[in-house]
Design a protein around this motif. Structure first.
Motif, short mmCIF file in Angstrom:
data_model
loop_
_atom_site.label_atom_id
_atom_site.label_comp_id
_atom_site.label_asym_id
_atom_site.label_seq_id
_atom_site.Cartn_x
_atom_site.Cartn_y
_atom_site.Cartn_z
N ASP A 213 5.33 -5.03 -0.54
CA ASP A 213 4.75 -3.78 0.06
C ASP A 213 4.62 -2.56 -0.98
O ASP A 213 4.05 -1.58 -0.39
CB ASP A 213 5.22 -3.43 1.45
N TRP A 214 4.83 -2.74 -2.14
CA TRP A 214 4.64 -1.58 -2.97
C TRP A 214 3.39 -0.97 -3.29
O TRP A 214 2.47 -2.10 -3.70
CB TRP A 214 5.46 -1.91 -4.38
N ASN A 215 3.28 0.21 -2.97
CA ASN A 215 1.80 0.80 -3.11
C ASN A 215 1.39 1.21 -4.56
O ASN A 215 1.51 2.21 -4.98
CB ASN A 215 1.96 1.91 -2.27
N GLU A 218 -1.83 3.26 -5.24
CA GLU A 218 -1.53 4.95 -5.22
C GLU A 218 -0.37 5.29 -6.02
O GLU A 218 -0.81 6.47 -6.44
CB GLU A 218 -0.99 4.77 -3.68
N THR A 219 0.52 4.72 -6.48
CA THR A 219 1.53 5.24 -7.36
C THR A 219 0.79 5.45 -8.66
O THR A 219 1.15 6.65 -9.36
CB THR A 219 2.67 4.18 -7.61
N HIS A 248 1.76 -7.04 -9.18
CA HIS A 248 1.89 -5.63 -9.60
C HIS A 248 1.66 -5.31 -11.12
O HIS A 248 1.14 -4.13 -11.25
CB HIS A 248 3.34 -5.12 -8.87
N ASP A 315 4.96 4.96 2.93
CA ASP A 315 4.66 4.60 4.39
C ASP A 315 5.86 4.96 5.29
O ASP A 315 7.15 4.95 4.96
CB ASP A 315 4.66 2.99 4.66
#
Length: 373
Positions: A213-215, A218-219, A248, A315
């Protein structure tokens, strides 16, 4: 002091809590304490003894009454002052249900005091989790809270502010025991505490397995904006296992290519190589939420190497808990205010490298000693 540590697995290099327990026990033995390590859900049945340390590994102990009795006999013969349960509910049951662990620990704790280190709690605190996880977490929570009433532990620790808050909310006094790093500091690689020699480049190190669930988008967009505001370009370095189903790093690679940043995907590395990378980087990057950074061995290792660390999960992790985002220990979050992060990218400040393990072991012993007075 004589301490029996109980955890799920002690399989070297394959279980984070098991490796933590081995390293902690080795330090305690060096400090003159006697340690017994018992794994109750390991991949093999095995036994080894070193100076001041006994290690016993059981496969599927909780479903085998004969093994449970054997482990209890080992503990009784050892005569520990403390039994230290290294708690991760999923280490003892595939769904994290501890109904078999509860009576086992109760039988083990006779003349000894019980200490619990909460490496994990129940799932379901995070609002964005799916319903099935919240239902499973609700069962875990009820089992754990009911069990704590019966166990009546003499001392309890956790590694992070969220778990401390949650357990305090339910009426349990829990102190923070910091994690130590999982990468030993190689002093041969240590450099002077100063920014990169290239004043216009910042090296960001990503030494972790990627959360699903690593964003990541956005990062990367946030890093782009911060680099532009600080007038620097970025070099991104990945070190560690890349999951075969992870998208990713292909996303990061394309993002770096588009913005003409350097990007190195190194994959698995030796501890010595990762230590060298930590000494040479300007900023470490974690896929943890800042409130849970304390439970990350990778974050602890980066901090021990003197790296400031940005936590990238944004989150909410709890409806009730409001974390302190502007911490003074070199931790940053994508939640942080723009000026603080711009200052980090403009002039990243490294800290003096220092291993935590000796002080953590000392803190544990002092805490256990005062809990029985």
């Amino acid at each position: 002091m004589r301490i029996t540590f109980i955890c799920g697995s002690l399989n070297p290099g394959q279980d984070g809590v098991g490796d933590y327990t081995r390293r902690l026990a080795a330090q305690l033995a060096q400090d003159g304490h006697d340690c017994q390590l018992i794994a109750i859900n390991d991949v093999v049945d095995d036994e080894e003894t070193t100076d001041r340390t006994q290690i016993i590994r059981f496969k599927q102990l909780l479903s085998t009454p004969e093994k449970s009795q054997q482990a209890q006999q080992f503990i009784a013969q050892w005569q520990p002052d403390w039994i230290s349960l290294q708690f991760v509910c999923f280490s003892f049951h595939p769904k994290g249900f501890i109904h078999r662990l509860t009576p086992f620990i109760q039988q083990c704790v006779r003349t000894a005091n019980l200490h619990i280190m909460f490496h994990e709690l129940w799932v379901g605190e995070q609002p964005s989790l799916p319903l099935k996880h919240k239902v499973m977490g609700g069962i875990q929570r009820q089992l754990i809270l009911n069990t704590l009433k019966g166990w009546q532990a003499s001392a309890m620790h956790t590694s992070n502010a969220l778990y401390q808050f949650v357990l305090n909310h339910h009426g349990y006094r829990v102190a923070i025991l910091p994690l130590f790093g999982n990468i030993p500091i190689n002093t041969e690689n240590e450099r002077n505490v100063s920014p990169s020699s290239d004043s216009k480049q910042r090296t960001l190190l990503f030494p972790f397995s990627q959360r699903h669930d690593w964003n990541v988008t956005e990062t990367m967009e946030r890093f782009r904006d911060l680099a532009q505001a600080a007038g620097v370009r970025l070099k991104l370095i990945q070190a560690g296992q890349i999951r075969s189903d992870s998208q990713h790093w292909s996303t990061i690679w394309e993002f770096c290519k588009t913005h003409e940043w350097e990007c190195e995907l190194l994959g698995p590395q030796t501890e010595q190589s990762i230590s060298k990378l930590m000494h040479e980087a300007d900023i470490g990057v974690s896929s943890a939420h800042i409130a849970l950074a304390g439970k990350s061995g990778a974050v602890a290792a980066m901090q021990e190497h003197g790296l400031p660390v940005i936590c990238t999960i944004t989150d909410p992790i709890s409806r009730r808990f409001k974390p302190d985002l502007n911490q003074a220990d070199g931790l940053y979050s994508l939640f942080d205010d723009q000026t603080r992060l711009e200052d980090l990218f403009s002039s990243p400040e490294r800290f003096t490298a220092k291993a935590r393990l000796p002080s953590v072991a000392k803190q544990l012993i002092e805490s256990l000693s005062t809990s029985t007075t």
